[in-house]
Design a protein around this motif. Structure first.
Motif, mmCIF file in Angstrom:
data_model
loop_
_atom_site.group_PDB
_atom_site.id
_atom_site.type_symbol
_atom_site.label_atom_id
_atom_site.label_comp_id
_atom_site.label_asym_id
_atom_site.label_seq_id
_atom_site.Cartn_x
_atom_site.Cartn_y
_atom_site.Cartn_z
ATOM 1 N N CYS A 63 29.097 45.608 -86.335
ATOM 2 C CA CYS A 63 30.090 44.693 -85.767
ATOM 3 C C CYS A 63 30.246 44.955 -84.276
ATOM 4 O O CYS A 63 30.201 46.101 -83.832
ATOM 5 N N SER A 137 31.269 51.161 -92.513
ATOM 6 C CA SER A 137 31.779 49.816 -92.263
ATOM 7 C C SER A 137 30.946 49.082 -91.226
ATOM 8 O O SER A 137 31.033 47.857 -91.118
ATOM 9 N N ASP A 139 31.540 49.259 -88.184
ATOM 10 C CA ASP A 139 32.511 48.905 -87.140
ATOM 11 C C ASP A 139 33.055 50.180 -86.497
ATOM 12 O O ASP A 139 33.754 50.947 -87.135
ATOM 13 N N TRP A 140 32.748 50.378 -85.223
ATOM 14 C CA TRP A 140 33.188 51.543 -84.470
ATOM 15 C C TRP A 140 34.704 51.712 -84.517
ATOM 16 O O TRP A 140 35.218 52.809 -84.580
ATOM 17 N N ARG A 141 35.422 50.596 -84.510
ATOM 18 C CA ARG A 141 36.893 50.666 -84.531
ATOM 19 C C ARG A 141 37.426 51.220 -85.860
ATOM 20 O O ARG A 141 38.542 51.704 -85.916
ATOM 21 N N ASN A 142 36.645 51.126 -86.905
ATOM 22 C CA ASN A 142 37.082 51.596 -88.235
ATOM 23 C C ASN A 142 36.359 52.872 -88.645
ATOM 24 O O ASN A 142 36.161 53.118 -89.824
ATOM 25 N N ARG A 143 36.000 53.685 -87.702
ATOM 26 C CA ARG A 143 35.198 54.871 -87.988
ATOM 27 C C ARG A 143 35.983 56.017 -88.612
ATOM 28 O O ARG A 143 35.423 56.920 -89.190
ATOM 29 N N ARG A 144 37.288 56.030 -88.476
ATOM 30 C CA ARG A 144 38.083 57.152 -88.978
ATOM 31 C C ARG A 144 38.673 56.858 -90.335
ATOM 32 O O ARG A 144 38.948 55.825 -90.743
#
Length: 144
Positions: A63, A137, A139-144
Motif C-alpha cells: 500500500c 498487511s 502497509d507501513w502505517r500498520n506495521r505495529r
C-alpha cells in the motif's frame, strides 16, 4: 530509457515519503500536483531499521501513494529521491534500493499507472526474504 534520462513517471511511495511520515514534507511538499492512494501488486513489504523495503514477491501487495511531481520540480525531485533511497544509477551493485518501472493501481478509479518504485536491491531482498520481518498487511502505517 537510461537512468540519466528517465521518463517523467509518477512515483509510488510506500514508507517514510507517505503523507504524515517523516520524509514527506522534507522531499515532497511543494513539489507535487497529486498524491493518490495506490497499491503495488507482486511485492511484499519488510520492516527495515526505521524504514521499509518493498521486495518483489508474487501474491503480495504493498500500500502507498502515487505521487505526481510538478513538471518544473521533476528533475530535482528525481535526484533527491535517488539520493534518499541510496540508488546509484551508475553503480546499482552498491545501491540500497533500485528505481524500477512498475504498474500500480490507483485506488480511486482502479486505473493501472506506470510509476517509478524503489525496490530493495537484490542482495538486500535476498536477506529480507530469508530472515526479514514481513509486514503482513503490506502497509507501513500498520506495521505495529
Amino acid at each position: 530509457m537510461t537512468p540519466e534520462n528517465p521518463r517523467h513517471l509518477p512515483f509510488f511511495v510506500y514508507g517514510t515519503l507517505r503523507p504524515g511520515e517523516v520524509n514527506h514534507d522534507l522531499f515532497l511538499r511543494g513539489r507535487t500536483r497529486a498524491e493518490d492512494p495506490a497499491r503495488l501488486a507482486g511485492a511484499a513489504l519488510y520492516d527495515g531499521p526505521g524504514y521499509p523495503y518493498a521486495v518483489e514477491e508474487p501474491g503480495g501487495v504493498v500500500c502507498g501513494e502515487l505521487v505526481t511531481a510538478l513538471d518544473e520540480a521533476y528533475a530535482e525531485l528525481l535526484g533527491a529521491l535517488d539520493q534518499l533511497e541510496e540508488y546509484r544509477p551508475g553503480d546499482p551493485g552498491r545501491s540500497l534500493y533500485l528505481r524500477v518501472e512498475r504498474e500500480v493501481l490507483r485506488e480511486a478509479d482502479g486505473a493501472a499507472v506506470r510509476a517509478w518504485v524503489y525496490l530493495a536491491a537484490p542482495a538486500i531482498a535476498a536477506r529480507l526474504r530469508e530472515r526479514g520481518k514481513l509486514i503482513e498487511s503490506g502497509d507501513w502505517r500498520n506495521r505495529r
